[in-house]
Design a protein around this motif. Structure first.
Motif, PDB file in Angstrom:
ATOM      1  N   PHE A  60       0.815  -1.211   0.000  1.00 20.32           N
ATOM      2  CA  PHE A  60       0.000   0.000   0.000  1.00 20.32           C
ATOM      3  C   PHE A  60       0.852   1.266   0.000  1.00 20.32           C
ATOM      4  N   ALA A  61       2.163   1.102   0.064  1.00 22.97           N
ATOM      5  CA  ALA A  61       3.072   2.248   0.019  1.00 22.97           C
ATOM      6  C   ALA A  61       4.344   1.813  -0.693  1.00 22.97           C
ATOM      7  N   PHE A  62       5.055   2.784  -1.236  1.00 18.59           N
ATOM      8  CA  PHE A  62       6.269   2.472  -1.987  1.00 18.59           C
ATOM      9  C   PHE A  62       7.334   1.809  -1.123  1.00 18.59           C
ATOM     10  N   TRP A  63       7.313   2.104   0.182  1.00 15.72           N
ATOM     11  CA  TRP A  63       8.360   1.613   1.062  1.00 15.72           C
ATOM     12  C   TRP A  63       7.980   0.317   1.757  1.00 15.72           C
ATOM     13  N   ASP A  64       6.824  -0.254   1.471  1.00 12.35           N
ATOM     14  CA  ASP A  64       6.393  -1.462   2.177  1.00 12.35           C
ATOM     15  C   ASP A  64       7.358  -2.631   1.971  1.00 12.35           C
ATOM     16  N   GLY A  65       7.785  -2.851   0.733  1.00  9.53           N
ATOM     17  CA  GLY A  65       8.702  -3.962   0.462  1.00  9.53           C
ATOM     18  C   GLY A  65      10.035  -3.786   1.167  1.00  9.53           C
ATOM     19  N   ILE A  66      10.603  -2.576   1.088  1.00  8.77           N
ATOM     20  CA  ILE A  66      11.882  -2.296   1.745  1.00  8.77           C
ATOM     21  C   ILE A  66      11.733  -2.402   3.262  1.00  8.77           C
ATOM     22  N   GLY A  67      10.601  -1.884   3.764  1.00 12.06           N
ATOM     23  CA  GLY A  67      10.361  -1.956   5.203  1.00 12.06           C
ATOM     24  C   GLY A  67      10.276  -3.381   5.703  1.00 12.06           C
ATOM     25  N   MET A  68       9.644  -4.257   4.903  1.00 12.28           N
ATOM     26  CA  MET A  68       9.545  -5.660   5.281  1.00 12.28           C
ATOM     27  C   MET A  68      10.919  -6.311   5.304  1.00 12.28           C
ATOM     28  N   TYR A  69      11.752  -6.014   4.301  1.00 13.12           N
ATOM     29  CA  TYR A  69      13.116  -6.547   4.275  1.00 13.12           C
ATOM     30  C   TYR A  69      13.909  -6.073   5.496  1.00 13.12           C
ATOM     31  N   MET A  70      13.733  -4.813   5.868  1.00 13.28           N
ATOM     32  CA  MET A  70      14.458  -4.275   7.018  1.00 13.28           C
ATOM     33  C   MET A  70      14.008  -4.943   8.319  1.00 13.28           C
ATOM     34  N   LYS A  71      12.725  -5.236   8.435  1.00 15.58           N
ATOM     35  CA  LYS A  71      12.234  -5.925   9.645  1.00 15.58           C
ATOM     36  C   LYS A  71      12.840  -7.324   9.750  1.00 15.58           C
ATOM     37  N   ILE A  72      12.872  -8.034   8.635  1.00 20.74           N
ATOM     38  CA  ILE A  72      13.479  -9.365   8.634  1.00 20.74           C
ATOM     39  C   ILE A  72      14.967  -9.269   8.974  1.00 20.74           C
ATOM     40  N   ALA A  73      15.642  -8.287   8.379  1.00 16.78           N
ATOM     41  CA  ALA A  73      17.067  -8.099   8.658  1.00 16.78           C
ATOM     42  C   ALA A  73      17.313  -7.785  10.128  1.00 16.78           C
ATOM     43  N   MET A  74      16.420  -7.011  10.729  1.00 19.59           N
ATOM     44  CA  MET A  74      16.580  -6.660  12.139  1.00 19.59           C
ATOM     45  C   MET A  74      16.436  -7.884  13.032  1.00 19.59           C
ATOM     46  N   VAL A  75      15.489  -8.773  12.713  1.00 19.89           N
ATOM     47  CA  VAL A  75      15.330  -9.993  13.501  1.00 19.89           C
ATOM     48  C   VAL A  75      16.578 -10.865  13.378  1.00 19.89           C
ATOM     49  N   VAL A  76      17.104 -10.999  12.168  1.00 25.37           N
ATOM     50  CA  VAL A  76      18.349 -11.758  11.971  1.00 25.37           C
ATOM     51  C   VAL A  76      19.482 -11.126  12.772  1.00 25.37           C
ATOM     52  N   ALA A  77      19.559  -9.803  12.747  1.00 23.94           N
ATOM     53  CA  ALA A  77      20.604  -9.103  13.491  1.00 23.94           C
ATOM     54  C   ALA A  77      20.463  -9.342  14.995  1.00 23.94           C
ATOM     55  N   LEU A  78      19.230  -9.362  15.494  1.00 25.35           N
ATOM     56  CA  LEU A  78      19.005  -9.640  16.914  1.00 25.35           C
ATOM     57  C   LEU A  78      19.471 -11.035  17.285  1.00 25.35           C
ATOM     58  N   VAL A  79      19.144 -12.004  16.422  1.00 24.67           N
ATOM     59  CA  VAL A  79      19.558 -13.387  16.684  1.00 24.67           C
ATOM     60  C   VAL A  79      21.077 -13.466  16.799  1.00 24.67           C
ATOM     61  N   LEU A  80      21.784 -12.756  15.926  1.00 26.02           N
ATOM     62  CA  LEU A  80      23.242 -12.800  15.937  1.00 26.02           C
ATOM     63  C   LEU A  80      23.847 -11.957  17.056  1.00 26.02           C
ATOM     64  N   THR A  81      23.175 -10.883  17.430  1.00 30.81           N
ATOM     65  CA  THR A  81      23.759  -9.921  18.369  1.00 30.81           C
ATOM     66  C   THR A  81      23.508 -10.282  19.819  1.00 30.81           C
TER      67      THR A  81
END
Length: 258
Positions: A60-81
């Motif tokens: 519904f917004a231009f940034w939805d896809g990028i935002g979803m990728y960033m959320k997934i990346a943040m969870v991966v980063a939390l797992v590693l950090t």
């Protein structure tokens, strides 16, 4: 210790804390990079499971896809950090611990990673499908057409899964604080009513506004607390036994003639 020496000691401690925070932020940044590389295969898996494949997700917004990728990346980063953060915390406080306490605390670090993954698995495979099934059933019973954006779907998922994963660290934190003699099972039992209220409040805050989701998160949290009390009792009994052994040895040495 003079005021100047004490001031230098505080400055040194603050410098050490700053250095370890920089290390954590560097690992978090590296985790984000790794997460972005892994984001697409993780996304493909998340939208192919049974709980998601019946939905046609929209942007519904231009940034939805990028935002979803960033959320997934943040969870991966939390797992590693998170395990690295636990180690840095141990390294910061270890100079003030006794040798036996340092060794005991270091043994907890790998379990930080294991419990976080267990929390993610429980949140995603148990709580999330139940909450999603309940909300979609209500939506259909109301005769509404389900049109979901990718942002809404993943926000709903991460709002449930990530806090549950973090709360799965509770038993380990309680064991660690018991080992440091900050907590004990007696104190935890006295705090049970207040702790239950706090956990129920947390469950209500982190879950979507429906009774089933609140219930599905509250019950595991209460069980985690009781499990934490049990683990605290195990650690506390070992401490008492060790103290009694030291006292007995001391009395024996005092009683021996020179």
């Amino acid at each position: 210790m003079s005021d100047k020496q004490e001031e230098m000691s505080i400055v040194e401690h603050l410098g050490e804390l700053r250095r370890r925070i920089i290390y954590i932020l560097a690992v978090l940044l590296l985790g984000l990079v790794i997460g972005l590389v892994c984001a697409n295969p993780i996304y493909q898996y998340l939208v192919s499971v049974d709980s998601a494949k019946d939905f046609q997700l929209h942007a519904f917004a231009f940034w939805d896809g990028i935002g979803m990728y960033m959320k997934i990346a943040m969870v991966v980063a939390l797992v590693l950090t998170i395990p690295f953060t636990a180690y840095q915390l141990w390294a910061f406080v270890s100079p003030g611990l006794r040798e036996i306490e340092r060794k005991a605390a270091l043994r907890y670090v790998p379990y930080v990673f294991i419990l976080f993954l267990a929390g993610i698995a429980f949140g995603y495979y148990v709580v999330f499908p139940m909450a999603l099934g309940f909300t979609t059933t209500i939506t259909k019973n109301m005769g509404l057409t389900e049109t979901y954006g990718i942002s809404q779907y993943f926000n709903f998922m991460f709002t449930l899964v990530v806090p549950i994963a973090l709360l799965f660290e509770l038993p380990l934190i309680v064991m660690f604080l018991t080992k440091l003699r900050i907590l004990n099972p007696r104190r935890l039992r006295k705090m049970r009513k207040v702790s239950y209220f706090a956990l129920v409040f947390i469950a209500v805050v982190i879950t979507p506004p429906d009774l089933i989701s609140d219930f599905l998160v509250t019950i595991p949290l209460l069980l985690l607390y009781e499990f934490s009390v049990y683990l605290s009792s195990v650690v506390y009994r070992k401490q008492l036994a060790a103290d009694e052994a030291i006292e007995a040895r001391y009395k024996q040495e005092e009683g021996d003639p020179e």
